[in-house]
Design an enzyme around this catalytic site. Structure first.
Site, PDB file in Angstrom:
ATOM      1  N   LYS A  15       0.834  -1.212   0.000  1.00  0.00           N
ATOM      2  CA  LYS A  15       0.000   0.000   0.000  1.00  0.00           C
ATOM      3  C   LYS A  15       0.868   1.262   0.000  1.00  0.00           C
ATOM      4  CE  LYS A  15      -2.171  -1.323   3.789  1.00  0.00           C
ATOM      5  NZ  LYS A  15      -1.505  -2.624   4.027  1.00  0.00           N
ATOM      6  N   ARG A  90      -9.845  -0.202   9.094  1.00  0.00           N
ATOM      7  CA  ARG A  90      -9.377  -1.566   9.334  1.00  0.00           C
ATOM      8  C   ARG A  90     -10.407  -2.393  10.078  1.00  0.00           C
ATOM      9  NH1 ARG A  90      -3.380  -0.342   9.058  1.00  0.00           N
ATOM     10  NH2 ARG A  90      -2.233  -2.099   9.820  1.00  0.00           N
ATOM     11  N   ARG A 124      11.708  -5.010   4.899  1.00  0.00           N
ATOM     12  CA  ARG A 124      11.323  -3.615   4.605  1.00  0.00           C
ATOM     13  C   ARG A 124      12.231  -2.613   5.311  1.00  0.00           C
ATOM     14  NH1 ARG A 124       5.215  -1.925   5.381  1.00  0.00           N
ATOM     15  NH2 ARG A 124       5.481  -2.894   7.419  1.00  0.00           N
ATOM     16  N   ARG A 158      11.184  -0.600  11.052  1.00  0.00           N
ATOM     17  CA  ARG A 158      10.141  -0.504  12.066  1.00  0.00           C
ATOM     18  C   ARG A 158      10.310  -1.564  13.151  1.00  0.00           C
ATOM     19  NH1 ARG A 158       4.637  -0.014   8.618  1.00  0.00           N
ATOM     20  NH2 ARG A 158       3.906  -1.203  10.412  1.00  0.00           N
ATOM     21  N   ARG A 169      -0.142  -9.452  13.387  1.00  0.00           N
ATOM     22  CA  ARG A 169      -0.757  -8.446  12.510  1.00  0.00           C
ATOM     23  C   ARG A 169      -1.593  -9.124  11.428  1.00  0.00           C
ATOM     24  NH1 ARG A 169       4.613  -5.331  11.255  1.00  0.00           N
ATOM     25  NH2 ARG A 169       3.428  -4.125   9.737  1.00  0.00           N
TER      26      ARG A 169
HETATM   27  P1  ADP Z   1       2.149  -1.856   3.233  1.00  0.00           P
HETATM   28  O1  ADP Z   1       2.162  -0.350   3.158  1.00  0.00           O
HETATM   29  O2  ADP Z   1       0.949  -2.460   2.573  1.00  0.00           O
HETATM   30  O3  ADP Z   1       2.353  -2.380   4.629  1.00  0.00           O
HETATM   31  P2  ADP Z   1       4.705  -1.629   1.846  1.00  0.00           P
HETATM   32  O4  ADP Z   1       4.381  -0.780   0.663  1.00  0.00           O
HETATM   33  O5  ADP Z   1       5.450  -0.992   2.958  1.00  0.00           O
HETATM   34  O6  ADP Z   1       3.387  -2.386   2.393  1.00  0.00           O
HETATM   35  O7  ADP Z   1       5.523  -2.900   1.297  1.00  0.00           O
HETATM   36  C1  ADP Z   1       6.030  -3.897   2.188  1.00  0.00           C
HETATM   37  C2  ADP Z   1       7.402  -4.367   1.690  1.00  0.00           C
HETATM   38  O8  ADP Z   1       7.228  -5.122   0.495  1.00  0.00           O
HETATM   39  C3  ADP Z   1       8.359  -3.225   1.358  1.00  0.00           C
HETATM   40  O9  ADP Z   1       9.662  -3.599   1.754  1.00  0.00           O
HETATM   41  C4  ADP Z   1       8.247  -3.103  -0.161  1.00  0.00           C
HETATM   42  O10 ADP Z   1       9.455  -2.626  -0.741  1.00  0.00           O
HETATM   43  C5  ADP Z   1       7.936  -4.511  -0.587  1.00  0.00           C
HETATM   44  N1  ADP Z   1       7.038  -4.586  -1.747  1.00  0.00           N
HETATM   45  C6  ADP Z   1       5.990  -3.775  -2.043  1.00  0.00           C
HETATM   46  N2  ADP Z   1       5.373  -4.163  -3.182  1.00  0.00           N
HETATM   47  C7  ADP Z   1       6.055  -5.267  -3.618  1.00  0.00           C
HETATM   48  C8  ADP Z   1       5.919  -6.148  -4.745  1.00  0.00           C
HETATM   49  N3  ADP Z   1       4.945  -5.980  -5.654  1.00  0.00           N
HETATM   50  N4  ADP Z   1       6.804  -7.164  -4.863  1.00  0.00           N
HETATM   51  C9  ADP Z   1       7.792  -7.346  -3.937  1.00  0.00           C
HETATM   52  N5  ADP Z   1       7.977  -6.557  -2.865  1.00  0.00           N
HETATM   53  C10 ADP Z   1       7.128  -5.531  -2.698  1.00  0.00           C
HETATM   54  P1  AMP Z   2       0.647  -0.006   9.433  1.00  0.00           P
HETATM   55  O1  AMP Z   2       1.664   1.087   9.353  1.00  0.00           O
HETATM   56  O2  AMP Z   2      -0.568   0.262   8.606  1.00  0.00           O
HETATM   57  O3  AMP Z   2       1.249  -1.367   9.177  1.00  0.00           O
HETATM   58  O4  AMP Z   2       0.132  -0.015  10.954  1.00  0.00           O
HETATM   59  C1  AMP Z   2       1.022  -0.282  12.025  1.00  0.00           C
HETATM   60  C2  AMP Z   2       0.222  -0.517  13.296  1.00  0.00           C
HETATM   61  O5  AMP Z   2      -0.510   0.665  13.652  1.00  0.00           O
HETATM   62  C3  AMP Z   2      -0.855  -1.623  13.222  1.00  0.00           C
HETATM   63  O6  AMP Z   2      -0.319  -2.913  13.479  1.00  0.00           O
HETATM   64  C4  AMP Z   2      -1.833  -1.171  14.303  1.00  0.00           C
HETATM   65  O7  AMP Z   2      -1.356  -1.472  15.605  1.00  0.00           O
HETATM   66  C5  AMP Z   2      -1.797   0.348  14.158  1.00  0.00           C
HETATM   67  N1  AMP Z   2      -2.816   0.855  13.192  1.00  0.00           N
HETATM   68  C6  AMP Z   2      -2.577   1.521  12.033  1.00  0.00           C
HETATM   69  N2  AMP Z   2      -3.720   1.854  11.426  1.00  0.00           N
HETATM   70  C7  AMP Z   2      -4.732   1.380  12.210  1.00  0.00           C
HETATM   71  C8  AMP Z   2      -6.139   1.385  12.107  1.00  0.00           C
HETATM   72  N3  AMP Z   2      -6.785   1.946  11.068  1.00  0.00           N
HETATM   73  N4  AMP Z   2      -6.848   0.781  13.107  1.00  0.00           N
HETATM   74  C9  AMP Z   2      -6.234   0.228  14.157  1.00  0.00           C
HETATM   75  N5  AMP Z   2      -4.905   0.175  14.314  1.00  0.00           N
HETATM   76  C10 AMP Z   2      -4.140   0.749  13.340  1.00  0.00           C
END
Ligand code: ADP
Ligand code: AMP
Length: 210
Positions: A15, A90, A124, A158, A169
């Site tokens: 995302k 969520r 990541r 993170r 998660r």
């Molecule tokens: P989200 O925001 O949904 O938690 P991220 O955009 O941070 O996910 O992506 C999670 C990890 O996966 C990052 O390290 C990113 O570089 C990698 N990633 C994202 N899209 C892809 C893809 N299509 N193929 C492989 N790795 C990806």
């Molecule tokens: P994310 O950055 O989206 O992976 O979120 C990291 C953490 O923040 C999650 O594991 C939750 O603990 C909290 N969090 C983020 N967005 C929400 C949401 N919309 N509702 C509840 N918890 C959230």
């Protein structure tokens, strides 16, 4: 308020990675509840202190906290033409609350199987300045310490991007978040893309929907 977009999907679906292009295409600012909560934790605000334990253990932060955060964010001037929600809503309760304060025109779900999520999240890292998202294997920066986007020196990982927390998660996602797919499908605004392919291809599928 004009219409907003929701980016939906499990943790690590991509995302944040796709959000930058969508912001460029639509002009809508990215509103990531995860980023907002992490900023609050770093700043040590009351919100951050309340959220920290949930985030570290991979549980969702309570709905009332998140809904309050979003209500405040949507009063800012850049939200006037709608926003790109990333990681929100969520839960059904969050989606119901959102439907009372903003119009959502489209929900884009990035679908990735569970067995890909751990490797994505554990590799990541992000730029400490602009937040650009990288991956050790799948999307590395040219130099592991220097951001390709903004040139900043210094990457971050993170605290919750570890295998144990990822499993919690994912569990939270399946129990509390995935039912939202049907909730939005029933409202006729749900579209899914295959997130288990090259980053550029995922972006092309999203662009085709938009
Ligand atoms: P989200 O925001 O949904 O938690 P991220 O955009 O941070 O996910 O992506 C999670 C990890 O996966 C990052 O390290 C990113 O570089 C990698 N990633 C994202 N899209 C892809 C893809 N299509 N193929 C492989 N790795 C990806
Ligand atoms: P994310 O950055 O989206 O992976 O979120 C990291 C953490 O923040 C999650 O594991 C939750 O603990 C909290 N969090 C983020 N967005 C929400 C949401 N919309 N509702 C509840 N918890 C959230």
């Amino acid at each position: 308020m004009a219409s907003s977009i929701v980016l939906f999907g499990p943790p690590g679906a991509g995302k944040g990675t796709q959000a930058g292009n969508i912001v460029k295409m639509t002009g809508k600012p990215q509103v990531s509840t995860g980023d907002m909560l992490r900023a609050a934790v770093t700043a040590g605000t009351a919100l951050g202190i309340e959220a920290k334990g949930y985030m570290e253990s991979g549980q969702l932060v309570p709905d009332a906290v998140i809904i309050g955060l979003i209500k405040e964010r949507l009063t800012e001037s850049d939200a006037i033409n709608g926003v790109l929600f990333d990681g929100f809503p969520r839960t059904i309760a969050q989606a119901e609350a959102l439907s009372e304060i903003a119009e959502v025109s489209i929900v884009i779900a990035i679908e990735v199987p569970d067995n890909r999520i751990v490797e994505r999240i554990c590799g990541r890292y992000t730029c400490g300045a602009c937040g650009a998202v990288y991956h050790d294997l799948f999307n590395p920066s040219n130099d592991p310490n220097v951001c390709d986007e903004c040139g900043h020196i210094g990457m971050k990982r993170r605290a919750d991007d570890n295998e144990d927390t990822v499993r919690n998660r994912l569990e939270a996602y399946h129990a509390q978040t995935s039912p939202l797919a049907d909730w939005y499908r029933e409202r006729g605004i749900f579209s899914a893309v295959n997130g288990d392919q090259d980053i550029v291809k995922v972006g092309e599928e999203i662009a085709a929907i938009l």
